[in-house]
Enzyme design. Structure first.
Site, PDB file in Angstrom:
ATOM      1  CB  SER A 122      -0.870   0.038   1.251  1.00  0.00           C
ATOM      2  OG  SER A 122      -1.723  -1.061   1.278  1.00  0.00           O
TER       3      SER A 122
ATOM      4  CG  HIS B  13      -2.166  -0.615  -3.856  1.00  0.00           C
ATOM      5  ND1 HIS B  13      -2.645   0.610  -3.482  1.00  0.00           N
ATOM      6  CD2 HIS B  13      -2.371  -1.434  -2.790  1.00  0.00           C
ATOM      7  CE1 HIS B  13      -3.101   0.550  -2.252  1.00  0.00           C
ATOM      8  NE2 HIS B  13      -2.958  -0.684  -1.814  1.00  0.00           N
TER       9      HIS B  13
ATOM     10  CD  GLU C 153      -3.499   3.527  -6.150  1.00  0.00           C
ATOM     11  OE1 GLU C 153      -3.835   4.714  -6.062  1.00  0.00           O
ATOM     12  OE2 GLU C 153      -2.966   2.913  -5.209  1.00  0.00           O
TER      13      GLU C 153
ATOM     14  CG  ASN D  39      -3.778   3.932   0.670  1.00  0.00           C
ATOM     15  OD1 ASN D  39      -4.965   3.806   0.958  1.00  0.00           O
ATOM     16  ND2 ASN D  39      -2.957   2.906   0.611  1.00  0.00           N
TER      17      ASN D  39
HETATM   18  N1  CAA Z   1     -14.839 -10.405   0.439  1.00  0.00           N
HETATM   19  C1  CAA Z   1     -15.295 -10.738  -0.781  1.00  0.00           C
HETATM   20  N2  CAA Z   1     -16.438 -10.253  -1.283  1.00  0.00           N
HETATM   21  C2  CAA Z   1     -17.146  -9.425  -0.495  1.00  0.00           C
HETATM   22  C3  CAA Z   1     -16.721  -9.029   0.783  1.00  0.00           C
HETATM   23  C4  CAA Z   1     -15.513  -9.553   1.250  1.00  0.00           C
HETATM   24  N3  CAA Z   1     -14.984  -9.245   2.430  1.00  0.00           N
HETATM   25  N4  CAA Z   1     -17.626  -8.164   1.301  1.00  0.00           N
HETATM   26  C5  CAA Z   1     -18.581  -8.041   0.383  1.00  0.00           C
HETATM   27  N5  CAA Z   1     -18.308  -8.785  -0.702  1.00  0.00           N
HETATM   28  C6  CAA Z   1     -19.087  -8.891  -1.923  1.00  0.00           C
HETATM   29  C7  CAA Z   1     -20.376  -9.621  -1.715  1.00  0.00           C
HETATM   30  O1  CAA Z   1     -20.223 -10.995  -1.916  1.00  0.00           O
HETATM   31  C8  CAA Z   1     -21.242  -8.989  -2.769  1.00  0.00           C
HETATM   32  O2  CAA Z   1     -20.926  -9.548  -4.030  1.00  0.00           O
HETATM   33  P1  CAA Z   1     -22.066  -9.686  -5.183  1.00  0.00           P
HETATM   34  O3  CAA Z   1     -22.784  -8.386  -5.268  1.00  0.00           O
HETATM   35  O4  CAA Z   1     -21.315  -9.996  -6.420  1.00  0.00           O
HETATM   36  O5  CAA Z   1     -22.931 -10.792  -4.716  1.00  0.00           O
HETATM   37  C9  CAA Z   1     -20.762  -7.535  -2.829  1.00  0.00           C
HETATM   38  O6  CAA Z   1     -19.437  -7.554  -2.297  1.00  0.00           O
HETATM   39  C10 CAA Z   1     -21.621  -6.612  -2.003  1.00  0.00           C
HETATM   40  O7  CAA Z   1     -21.643  -7.127  -0.672  1.00  0.00           O
HETATM   41  P2  CAA Z   1     -22.761  -6.822   0.392  1.00  0.00           P
HETATM   42  O8  CAA Z   1     -24.072  -6.595  -0.307  1.00  0.00           O
HETATM   43  O9  CAA Z   1     -22.724  -7.891   1.447  1.00  0.00           O
HETATM   44  O10 CAA Z   1     -22.260  -5.546   1.143  1.00  0.00           O
HETATM   45  P3  CAA Z   1     -22.112  -4.089   0.638  1.00  0.00           P
HETATM   46  O11 CAA Z   1     -23.004  -3.756  -0.498  1.00  0.00           O
HETATM   47  O12 CAA Z   1     -22.171  -3.308   1.889  1.00  0.00           O
HETATM   48  O13 CAA Z   1     -20.609  -4.026   0.064  1.00  0.00           O
HETATM   49  C11 CAA Z   1     -18.324  -3.588   0.307  1.00  0.00           C
HETATM   50  C12 CAA Z   1     -19.512  -4.347   0.872  1.00  0.00           C
HETATM   51  C13 CAA Z   1     -18.015  -4.058  -1.107  1.00  0.00           C
HETATM   52  C14 CAA Z   1     -17.133  -3.876   1.192  1.00  0.00           C
HETATM   53  C15 CAA Z   1     -18.697  -2.066   0.266  1.00  0.00           C
HETATM   54  O14 CAA Z   1     -19.094  -1.677   1.544  1.00  0.00           O
HETATM   55  C16 CAA Z   1     -17.567  -1.170  -0.180  1.00  0.00           C
HETATM   56  O15 CAA Z   1     -17.338  -0.982  -1.352  1.00  0.00           O
HETATM   57  N6  CAA Z   1     -16.881  -0.573   0.810  1.00  0.00           N
HETATM   58  C17 CAA Z   1     -15.752   0.319   0.539  1.00  0.00           C
HETATM   59  C18 CAA Z   1     -14.507  -0.506   0.420  1.00  0.00           C
HETATM   60  C19 CAA Z   1     -13.327   0.356   0.090  1.00  0.00           C
HETATM   61  O16 CAA Z   1     -13.369   1.581   0.069  1.00  0.00           O
HETATM   62  N7  CAA Z   1     -12.207  -0.313  -0.164  1.00  0.00           N
HETATM   63  C20 CAA Z   1     -10.937   0.361  -0.390  1.00  0.00           C
HETATM   64  C21 CAA Z   1     -10.205   0.325   0.894  1.00  0.00           C
HETATM   65  S1  CAA Z   1      -8.706   1.193   0.823  1.00  0.00           S
HETATM   66  C22 CAA Z   1      -7.590   0.025   0.497  1.00  0.00           C
HETATM   67  O17 CAA Z   1      -7.859  -1.141   0.296  1.00  0.00           O
HETATM   68  C23 CAA Z   1      -6.222   0.596   0.399  1.00  0.00           C
HETATM   69  C24 CAA Z   1      -5.185  -0.154   1.028  1.00  0.00           C
HETATM   70  O18 CAA Z   1      -4.040   0.126   0.703  1.00  0.00           O
HETATM   71  C25 CAA Z   1      -5.444  -1.166   2.076  1.00  0.00           C
END
Ligand code: CAA
Length: 289
Positions: A123, A144, A156, A195
């Site tokens: 990250s 990334h 990225e 980030n």
């Molecule tokens: N693993 C795998 N798939 C997942 C999951 C997980 N932990 N959580 C949810 N999903 C999938 C579900 O299976 C579902 O898939 P389908 O639609 O294809 O069936 C889909 O995501 C939607 O899930 P939900 O309806 O249960 O839940 P939601 O609509 O609330 O979505 C979320 C969950 C996708 C996590 C959503 O809340 C989201 O997009 N959150 C923001 C995440 C984000 O910003 N990520 C970037 C983080 S920053 C980073 O990663 C940087 C770094 O350097 C670490």
């Protein structure tokens, strides 16, 4: 090397990011070796795949054949030489520790075929900090993914000064073949694009929390309901890991020396108490056991 020459992907690290990148690549038709020194972590990753793939079939997102094929494509093991020895593309997703990553890249350079690209999913560690221990810096870049990697569309790809055009283009193509929408950074910069933007939001949210202006729940609710983000900054840090927030901020502080870049008191407290979010059962929210 062309995209069609990539048959096998090796993912180093079966943690938060590595297990999902592995499953994703297996679903998209690549043979995948997910390798970790920690047998328990591998079992957890295997257990997730065992539940996730039938879950996709139940949701009609994959056919039974596709799920079986993905499972057959996947292999979990503890032997880096075996996992990377015939890989065409390696994605390192180990713990965010520079010394560890340098050791991994040194070893990867010895065991992976000369044509293989070595990418890091870090990250915040830019690939020039690991490329110099290899004999193939032109084939080293950042790639990334975002958490959860099976879902988030962005990847990225960061070109270091050592990265060849061919390597960056191949990483972009691989990301597209994993059904992602990659973006290409022409130069290394701390925190890449996402980030940097996310830290600005997180820092402000933490400032408001530390000042006692509103609760984590209310700040999250405001960000979701006023700005349309899928989750608020505290829920998101619980998902990505407060240990990661701590390391990212400490690394930036080390680089800039600016006290404003230090992790907030709340982040430090949670880091010390091992309240790192979903992975430890407690962060800004409580997840029980
Ligand atoms: N693993 C795998 N798939 C997942 C999951 C997980 N932990 N959580 C949810 N999903 C999938 C579900 O299976 C579902 O898939 P389908 O639609 O294809 O069936 C889909 O995501 C939607 O899930 P939900 O309806 O249960 O839940 P939601 O609509 O609330 O979505 C979320 C969950 C996708 C996590 C959503 O809340 C989201 O997009 N959150 C923001 C995440 C984000 O910003 N990520 C970037 C983080 S920053 C980073 O990663 C940087 C770094 O350097 C670490």
């Amino acid at each position: 090397m062309k995209i069609d020459d990539i048959r096998k992907v090796c993912v180093v690290g079966a943690g938060n990011m590595g297990h999902q990148i592995s499953i994703l690549a297996a679903i998209r038709g690549y043979r995948v070796s997910c390798v970790d020194v920690n047998e328990k972590q591998l079992q957890k990753a295997r257990g997730f795949a065992e539940k996730y793939l039938p879950g996709r079939v139940a949701k009609k997102k994959l056919t039974e054949d596709q799920a079986r094929q993905a499972w057959d494509n996947l292999e979990f093991n503890t032997d880096l030489k075996k996992a990377a020895g015939d890989a065409d593309f390696v994605i390192e997703a180990a713990t965010e520790n520079l010394e560890l990553k340098r050791k991994i890249f040194e070893k990867l350079d010895q065991v992976a075929p000369p044509h293989a690209v070595l990418a890091t999913n870090s990250s915040f560690i830019v690939s020039s900090m690991v490329a110099d221990v290899t004999s193939r810096p032109g084939k080293v870049c950042n790639m990334h993914f975002f958490n959860p990697a099976l879902v988030m569309k962005c990847v990225e790809v960061v070109k270091g000064p050592h990265t060849s055009e061919e390597t960056a283009a191949l990483a972009m193509e691989l990301a597209r073949s994993l059904n992602k929408e990659p973006v290409e950074l022409q130069k290394e910069i701390y925190g890449f694009l996402v980030n940097r933007i996310l830290s600005a939001i997180n820092n402000e949210a933490l400032y408001l929390l530390d000042q006692g202006v509103a609760s984590a729940q209310d700040i999250d609710s405001a960000v979701v309901n006023a700005l349309g983000h899928p989750m608020g900054p505290f829920k998101l840090q619980d998902l990505t890991g407060i240990d990661l927030t701590y390391h990212v901020m400490m690394e930036r502080y080390r680089e800039t020396g600016d006290p404003a870049d230090k992790p907030s008191p709340t982040v430090v407290e949670k880091y010390v108490k091992k309240e790192w979010g979903q992975k430890t059962g407690k962060g800004f929210y409580d997840y029980g056991k």
